[in-house]
Design a protein around this motif. Sequence first.
Motif, PDB file in Angstrom:
ATOM      1  N   SER A 208       0.837  -1.208   0.000  1.00 20.40           N
ATOM      2  CA  SER A 208       0.000   0.000   0.000  1.00 20.40           C
ATOM      3  C   SER A 208       0.871   1.258   0.000  1.00 20.40           C
ATOM      4  O   SER A 208       1.668   1.475   0.915  1.00 20.40           O
ATOM      5  CB  SER A 208      -0.914   0.003   1.237  1.00 20.40           C
ATOM      6  OG  SER A 208      -1.320   1.314   1.530  1.00 20.40           O
ATOM      7  N   VAL A 209       0.703   2.089  -1.026  1.00 21.81           N
ATOM      8  CA  VAL A 209       1.473   3.335  -1.103  1.00 21.81           C
ATOM      9  C   VAL A 209       1.110   4.286   0.045  1.00 21.81           C
ATOM     10  O   VAL A 209       1.986   4.930   0.625  1.00 21.81           O
ATOM     11  CB  VAL A 209       1.262   4.038  -2.478  1.00 21.81           C
ATOM     12  CG1 VAL A 209       2.123   3.427  -3.554  1.00 21.81           C
ATOM     13  CG2 VAL A 209      -0.199   4.053  -2.905  1.00 21.81           C
ATOM     14  N   CYS A 210      -0.196   4.341   0.367  1.00 18.20           N
ATOM     15  CA  CYS A 210      -0.640   5.251   1.438  1.00 18.20           C
ATOM     16  C   CYS A 210      -0.063   4.822   2.789  1.00 18.20           C
ATOM     17  O   CYS A 210       0.317   5.656   3.604  1.00 18.20           O
ATOM     18  CB  CYS A 210      -2.155   5.248   1.564  1.00 18.20           C
ATOM     19  SG  CYS A 210      -2.985   5.892   0.142  1.00 18.20           S
TER      20      CYS A 210
ATOM     21  N   GLN B  32      -9.454  -6.167   4.433  1.00 19.88           N
ATOM     22  CA  GLN B  32      -9.962  -4.809   4.721  1.00 19.88           C
ATOM     23  C   GLN B  32     -11.481  -4.768   4.817  1.00 19.88           C
ATOM     24  O   GLN B  32     -12.053  -3.798   5.299  1.00 19.88           O
ATOM     25  CB  GLN B  32      -9.445  -3.813   3.657  1.00 19.88           C
ATOM     26  CG  GLN B  32     -10.014  -3.954   2.253  1.00 19.88           C
ATOM     27  CD  GLN B  32      -9.260  -4.950   1.401  1.00 19.88           C
ATOM     28  OE1 GLN B  32      -8.804  -5.983   1.871  1.00 19.88           O
ATOM     29  NE2 GLN B  32      -9.136  -4.659   0.118  1.00 19.88           N
TER      30      GLN B  32
ATOM     31  N   VAL C 108     -10.153   0.768   3.678  1.00 20.02           N
ATOM     32  CA  VAL C 108      -8.838   0.983   3.073  1.00 20.02           C
ATOM     33  C   VAL C 108      -7.795   1.100   4.193  1.00 20.02           C
ATOM     34  O   VAL C 108      -8.137   1.384   5.342  1.00 20.02           O
ATOM     35  CB  VAL C 108      -8.804   2.273   2.202  1.00 20.02           C
ATOM     36  CG1 VAL C 108      -9.680   2.123   0.969  1.00 20.02           C
ATOM     37  CG2 VAL C 108      -9.202   3.512   2.994  1.00 20.02           C
ATOM     38  N   VAL C 109      -6.534   0.883   3.835  1.00 18.73           N
ATOM     39  CA  VAL C 109      -5.445   1.166   4.769  1.00 18.73           C
ATOM     40  C   VAL C 109      -4.741   2.426   4.254  1.00 18.73           C
ATOM     41  O   VAL C 109      -4.801   2.706   3.055  1.00 18.73           O
ATOM     42  CB  VAL C 109      -4.442  -0.018   4.851  1.00 18.73           C
ATOM     43  CG1 VAL C 109      -5.060  -1.193   5.552  1.00 18.73           C
ATOM     44  CG2 VAL C 109      -3.867  -0.403   3.494  1.00 18.73           C
ATOM     45  N   PRO C 110      -4.093   3.184   5.136  1.00 25.05           N
ATOM     46  CA  PRO C 110      -3.843   2.925   6.543  1.00 25.05           C
ATOM     47  C   PRO C 110      -4.918   3.514   7.452  1.00 25.05           C
ATOM     48  O   PRO C 110      -5.700   4.363   7.045  1.00 25.05           O
ATOM     49  CB  PRO C 110      -2.525   3.668   6.777  1.00 25.05           C
ATOM     50  CG  PRO C 110      -2.640   4.877   5.896  1.00 25.05           C
ATOM     51  CD  PRO C 110      -3.377   4.399   4.666  1.00 25.05           C
TER      52      PRO C 110
ATOM     53  N   GLU D 174      -7.188   8.511   6.716  1.00 23.04           N
ATOM     54  CA  GLU D 174      -6.702   9.307   5.573  1.00 23.04           C
ATOM     55  C   GLU D 174      -5.203   9.593   5.749  1.00 23.04           C
ATOM     56  O   GLU D 174      -4.801  10.384   6.607  1.00 23.04           O
ATOM     57  CB  GLU D 174      -7.478  10.624   5.389  1.00 23.04           C
ATOM     58  CG  GLU D 174      -8.921  10.411   4.966  1.00 23.04           C
ATOM     59  CD  GLU D 174      -9.032   9.798   3.558  1.00 23.04           C
ATOM     60  OE1 GLU D 174      -8.153  10.015   2.708  1.00 23.04           O
ATOM     61  OE2 GLU D 174     -10.016   9.066   3.334  1.00 23.04           O
ATOM     62  N   SER D 175      -4.416   8.983   4.869  1.00 19.66           N
ATOM     63  CA  SER D 175      -2.957   9.004   5.039  1.00 19.66           C
ATOM     64  C   SER D 175      -2.359  10.411   5.139  1.00 19.66           C
ATOM     65  O   SER D 175      -1.495  10.658   5.985  1.00 19.66           O
ATOM     66  CB  SER D 175      -2.287   8.216   3.918  1.00 19.66           C
ATOM     67  OG  SER D 175      -2.699   8.691   2.664  1.00 19.66           O
TER      68      SER D 175
ATOM     69  N   HIS E  15      -3.100   9.454  -6.584  1.00 18.15           N
ATOM     70  CA  HIS E  15      -3.390   8.184  -5.894  1.00 18.15           C
ATOM     71  C   HIS E  15      -4.415   7.321  -6.646  1.00 18.15           C
ATOM     72  O   HIS E  15      -4.167   6.129  -6.862  1.00 18.15           O
ATOM     73  CB  HIS E  15      -3.814   8.415  -4.436  1.00 18.15           C
ATOM     74  CG  HIS E  15      -4.087   7.132  -3.743  1.00 18.15           C
ATOM     75  ND1 HIS E  15      -3.099   6.196  -3.510  1.00 18.15           N
ATOM     76  CD2 HIS E  15      -5.252   6.577  -3.314  1.00 18.15           C
ATOM     77  CE1 HIS E  15      -3.647   5.133  -2.949  1.00 18.15           C
ATOM     78  NE2 HIS E  15      -4.947   5.336  -2.826  1.00 18.15           N
TER      79      HIS E  15
ATOM     80  N   VAL F   1     -11.485   3.536  -2.230  1.00 12.68           N
ATOM     81  CA  VAL F   1     -10.307   4.294  -2.683  1.00 12.68           C
ATOM     82  C   VAL F   1     -10.789   5.568  -3.392  1.00 12.68           C
ATOM     83  O   VAL F   1     -10.263   6.667  -3.198  1.00 12.68           O
ATOM     84  CB  VAL F   1      -9.444   3.426  -3.627  1.00 12.68           C
ATOM     85  CG1 VAL F   1      -8.300   4.228  -4.223  1.00 12.68           C
ATOM     86  CG2 VAL F   1      -8.920   2.195  -2.881  1.00 12.68           C
TER      87      VAL F   1
ATOM     88  N   TRP G 261     -14.634   3.152  -7.044  1.00 15.16           N
ATOM     89  CA  TRP G 261     -13.643   2.075  -7.013  1.00 15.16           C
ATOM     90  C   TRP G 261     -14.292   0.686  -7.061  1.00 15.16           C
ATOM     91  O   TRP G 261     -13.773  -0.239  -7.705  1.00 15.16           O
ATOM     92  CB  TRP G 261     -12.747   2.226  -5.778  1.00 15.16           C
ATOM     93  CG  TRP G 261     -11.563   1.289  -5.713  1.00 15.16           C
ATOM     94  CD1 TRP G 261     -11.253   0.437  -4.704  1.00 15.16           C
ATOM     95  CD2 TRP G 261     -10.511   1.138  -6.689  1.00 15.16           C
ATOM     96  NE1 TRP G 261     -10.081  -0.244  -4.970  1.00 15.16           N
ATOM     97  CE2 TRP G 261      -9.612   0.171  -6.184  1.00 15.16           C
ATOM     98  CE3 TRP G 261     -10.244   1.713  -7.933  1.00 15.16           C
ATOM     99  CZ2 TRP G 261      -8.455  -0.236  -6.884  1.00 15.16           C
ATOM    100  CZ3 TRP G 261      -9.096   1.305  -8.633  1.00 15.16           C
ATOM    101  CH2 TRP G 261      -8.225   0.345  -8.105  1.00 15.16           C
TER     102      TRP G 261
ATOM    103  N   LYS H 126     -12.735  -1.275 -10.034  1.00 15.15           N
ATOM    104  CA  LYS H 126     -11.804  -2.374  -9.746  1.00 15.15           C
ATOM    105  C   LYS H 126     -12.233  -3.639 -10.498  1.00 15.15           C
ATOM    106  O   LYS H 126     -11.410  -4.332 -11.077  1.00 15.15           O
ATOM    107  CB  LYS H 126     -11.753  -2.603  -8.228  1.00 15.15           C
ATOM    108  CG  LYS H 126     -10.759  -3.666  -7.794  1.00 15.15           C
ATOM    109  CD  LYS H 126     -10.279  -3.457  -6.369  1.00 15.15           C
ATOM    110  CE  LYS H 126     -11.177  -4.017  -5.313  1.00 15.15           C
ATOM    111  NZ  LYS H 126     -10.576  -4.001  -3.966  1.00 15.15           N
TER     112      LYS H 126
END
Length: 268
Positions: free
Chosen positions: A10-12, A39, A52-54, A65-66, A105, A142, A146, A150
């Motif tokens: 996960s980029v976030c 999730q 969603v993460v994180p 919300e990252s 993102h 996301v 999404w 997806k």
Amino acid sequence: MLELYHHGSSVCAAKVRWAMVLKDLEFEAHYIDILKGEQFDPEYKKINPKAVVPSLIHDGNIINESTVIMEYLDLAFPEKQLTPENPLEYVKTRYWTKALDELLHPACGTLTFASSHRHIVKKNLSEEELAEFLAGTPEHSVTVDWADYKKQIVKYGFEAPGVADKVRLYDKYLQQMNEDLKNSKWLASEEFGLADVSLTPYVNRVAMMGMNGWWEDRLPYLEDWWARIQDIPTFQSAILDWCPEGLTNDLMTFGSQSWPDVKEIIGT
Ligand SMILES: N[C@@H](CCC(=O)N[C@@H](CS)C(=O)NCC(=O)O)C(=O)O
């Protein structure tokens, strides 16, 4: 006490993890496998309704919300500030984190699923599990579309509507980074800071998918920045080491196989 719900690719989550390590903050890590659908567990959705993460929990308080999490960390733990104090450098950082949240993102989710993750979920999940996985995404996840998007990307890959546009958008931002880095050593100033931490996982995503050709002999200032980022001692432990070996290999295998499609779209 700090607890972080996160995932290896996960980029976030990666940018938050790196911020916490750079700020010397210890945290309890909870691994949520977003490629297995963990999730969507109702217990996790009580923490993060978008599934969603994180997610961060600080002394019982949930922060989602990252980008907001990173801003919170700088306010709650000001000892090692990542946000620049200079107003113009602050604003430049905000332009980057805003662009990232609004456009880069979502483009990253599209690029990643079309290139790699759709192959991973098809390989690792049975037909029923895949159907359950795709049905599990809440309406607002996301992005607001999404859940449906997806499904389309998993089915049609690069042929799904809008994928090529999202890849070109990704390219636009990598070019913008290259432009900004002509003028300053780091993204928002001469000092490494929050903008660099935030954008790192998005460049790392491309590298982990074997697509370094995106900038090699094309975006020299970005290439130089990327080399300096990888030299920062905590980069490996905070970003790369949390991605399980099998997932790292899959990202490289499927990503490299998809590079010709991406290359054609961006016209290198
Ligand atoms: N705006 C959210 C986005 C979080 C997000 O998109 N997380 C991705 C991983 S980077 C996720 O959990 N995806 C789950 C899924 O695709 O079902 C944030 O910045 O925290």
